[in-house]
Write a protein that holds these residues in place. Structure first.
Motif, PDB file in Angstrom:
ATOM      1  N   MET A 116       0.798  -1.103   0.086  1.00  0.00           N
ATOM      2  CA  MET A 116      -0.069   0.189   0.071  1.00  0.00           C
ATOM      3  C   MET A 116       0.852   1.205   0.136  1.00  0.00           C
ATOM      4  O   MET A 116       1.521   1.398   0.822  1.00  0.00           O
ATOM      5  N   ALA A 117       0.646   2.253  -0.819  1.00  0.00           N
ATOM      6  CA  ALA A 117       1.395   3.241  -0.901  1.00  0.00           C
ATOM      7  C   ALA A 117       1.111   4.368  -0.185  1.00  0.00           C
ATOM      8  O   ALA A 117       0.065   4.507   0.531  1.00  0.00           O
ATOM      9  N   THR A 118       1.920   4.994   0.503  1.00  0.00           N
ATOM     10  CA  THR A 118       1.925   6.060   1.499  1.00  0.00           C
ATOM     11  C   THR A 118       1.799   7.629   0.828  1.00  0.00           C
ATOM     12  O   THR A 118       2.790   7.854  -0.041  1.00  0.00           O
ATOM     13  N   THR A 119       1.015   8.133   1.213  1.00  0.00           N
ATOM     14  CA  THR A 119       0.839   9.657   0.583  1.00  0.00           C
ATOM     15  C   THR A 119       1.840  10.416   1.480  1.00  0.00           C
ATOM     16  O   THR A 119       1.813  10.501   2.626  1.00  0.00           O
ATOM     17  N   SER A 120       2.480  11.137   0.723  1.00  0.00           N
ATOM     18  CA  SER A 120       3.379  12.421   1.170  1.00  0.00           C
ATOM     19  C   SER A 120       2.861  13.668   0.808  1.00  0.00           C
ATOM     20  O   SER A 120       2.456  13.905  -0.173  1.00  0.00           O
ATOM     21  N   VAL A 121       3.131  14.620   1.803  1.00  0.00           N
ATOM     22  CA  VAL A 121       2.639  15.898   1.579  1.00  0.00           C
ATOM     23  C   VAL A 121       4.153  16.895   1.670  1.00  0.00           C
ATOM     24  O   VAL A 121       4.700  16.657   3.028  1.00  0.00           O
ATOM     25  N   ARG A 122       4.680  17.517   0.947  1.00  0.00           N
ATOM     26  CA  ARG A 122       5.653  18.400   1.070  1.00  0.00           C
ATOM     27  C   ARG A 122       5.278  19.588   1.540  1.00  0.00           C
ATOM     28  O   ARG A 122       4.456  20.250   1.453  1.00  0.00           O
ATOM     29  N   SER A 123       6.010  20.129   2.631  1.00  0.00           N
ATOM     30  CA  SER A 123       5.835  21.153   3.243  1.00  0.00           C
ATOM     31  C   SER A 123       7.120  21.909   3.614  1.00  0.00           C
ATOM     32  O   SER A 123       8.240  21.349   3.674  1.00  0.00           O
ATOM     33  N   THR A 124       7.165  23.422   3.947  1.00  0.00           N
ATOM     34  CA  THR A 124       8.262  24.183   4.104  1.00  0.00           C
ATOM     35  C   THR A 124       8.012  24.802   5.370  1.00  0.00           C
ATOM     36  O   THR A 124       7.059  25.148   5.641  1.00  0.00           O
ATOM     37  N   TYR A 125       8.977  24.512   6.342  1.00  0.00           N
ATOM     38  CA  TYR A 125       9.048  25.271   7.694  1.00  0.00           C
ATOM     39  C   TYR A 125      10.454  25.952   7.995  1.00  0.00           C
ATOM     40  O   TYR A 125      11.373  25.680   7.306  1.00  0.00           O
ATOM     41  N   SER A 126      10.237  26.946   8.760  1.00  0.00           N
ATOM     42  CA  SER A 126      11.357  27.740   9.032  1.00  0.00           C
ATOM     43  C   SER A 126      11.909  27.187  10.281  1.00  0.00           C
ATOM     44  O   SER A 126      10.984  27.286  11.279  1.00  0.00           O
ATOM     45  N   LEU A 127      13.319  26.474  10.559  1.00  0.00           N
ATOM     46  CA  LEU A 127      13.636  26.262  11.885  1.00  0.00           C
ATOM     47  C   LEU A 127      14.762  26.943  12.118  1.00  0.00           C
ATOM     48  O   LEU A 127      15.750  27.129  11.217  1.00  0.00           O
ATOM     49  N   ASP A 128      15.119  27.090  13.529  1.00  0.00           N
ATOM     50  CA  ASP A 128      16.342  27.527  13.886  1.00  0.00           C
ATOM     51  C   ASP A 128      17.746  26.706  13.650  1.00  0.00           C
ATOM     52  O   ASP A 128      17.193  25.412  13.544  1.00  0.00           O
ATOM     53  N   VAL A 129      18.771  27.231  13.751  1.00  0.00           N
ATOM     54  CA  VAL A 129      19.967  26.487  13.271  1.00  0.00           C
ATOM     55  C   VAL A 129      20.013  25.440  14.268  1.00  0.00           C
ATOM     56  O   VAL A 129      20.299  24.011  13.860  1.00  0.00           O
ATOM     57  N   GLU A 130      19.904  25.513  15.655  1.00  0.00           N
ATOM     58  CA  GLU A 130      20.073  24.564  16.715  1.00  0.00           C
ATOM     59  C   GLU A 130      19.137  23.332  16.556  1.00  0.00           C
ATOM     60  O   GLU A 130      19.427  22.138  16.600  1.00  0.00           O
TER      61      GLU A 130
END
Length: 90
Positions: free
Chosen positions: A1-15
């Motif tokens: 069974m295939a898994t659905t993926s959703v691409r997302s963009t998040y801003s994260l701090d360097v740490e």
């Protein structure tokens, strides 16, 4: 069974990014998998916290004291013992 993926963009701090990368290396998984696991663990912990908070609220509403709790536990044990003994009788 295939898994659905959703691409997302998040801003994260360097740490945070460094920690994700460290975990990915340590667990030998992708950074996406690290995030999936972290979200799942946070959700599960939140659910446990919610249940514990509900229990505490119930106990407070019942004005549960250590004495009341001990009496309640003794009553439940007695009921269970009586039920088990009834089944054990031929």
């Amino acid at each position: 069974m295939a898994t659905t993926s959703v691409r997302s963009t998040y801003s994260l701090d360097v740490e945070t990014v460094e920690r994700i990368e460290q975990l990915a290396r340590r667990w030998n998984v992708s950074k996406s998998e690290v995030l999936r696991r972290a979200v799942k663990m946070a959700d599960e912990q939140s659910a446990v916290s919610d249940r514990l908070a509900a229990l505490k609220e119930l106990q407070e509403s019942m004005q549960m004291t250590p004495e009341k709790e001990a009496a309640w536990v003794a009553e439940i044990r007695a009921e269970r013992d009586a039920h088990v003994m009834a089944w054990e009788k031929p």
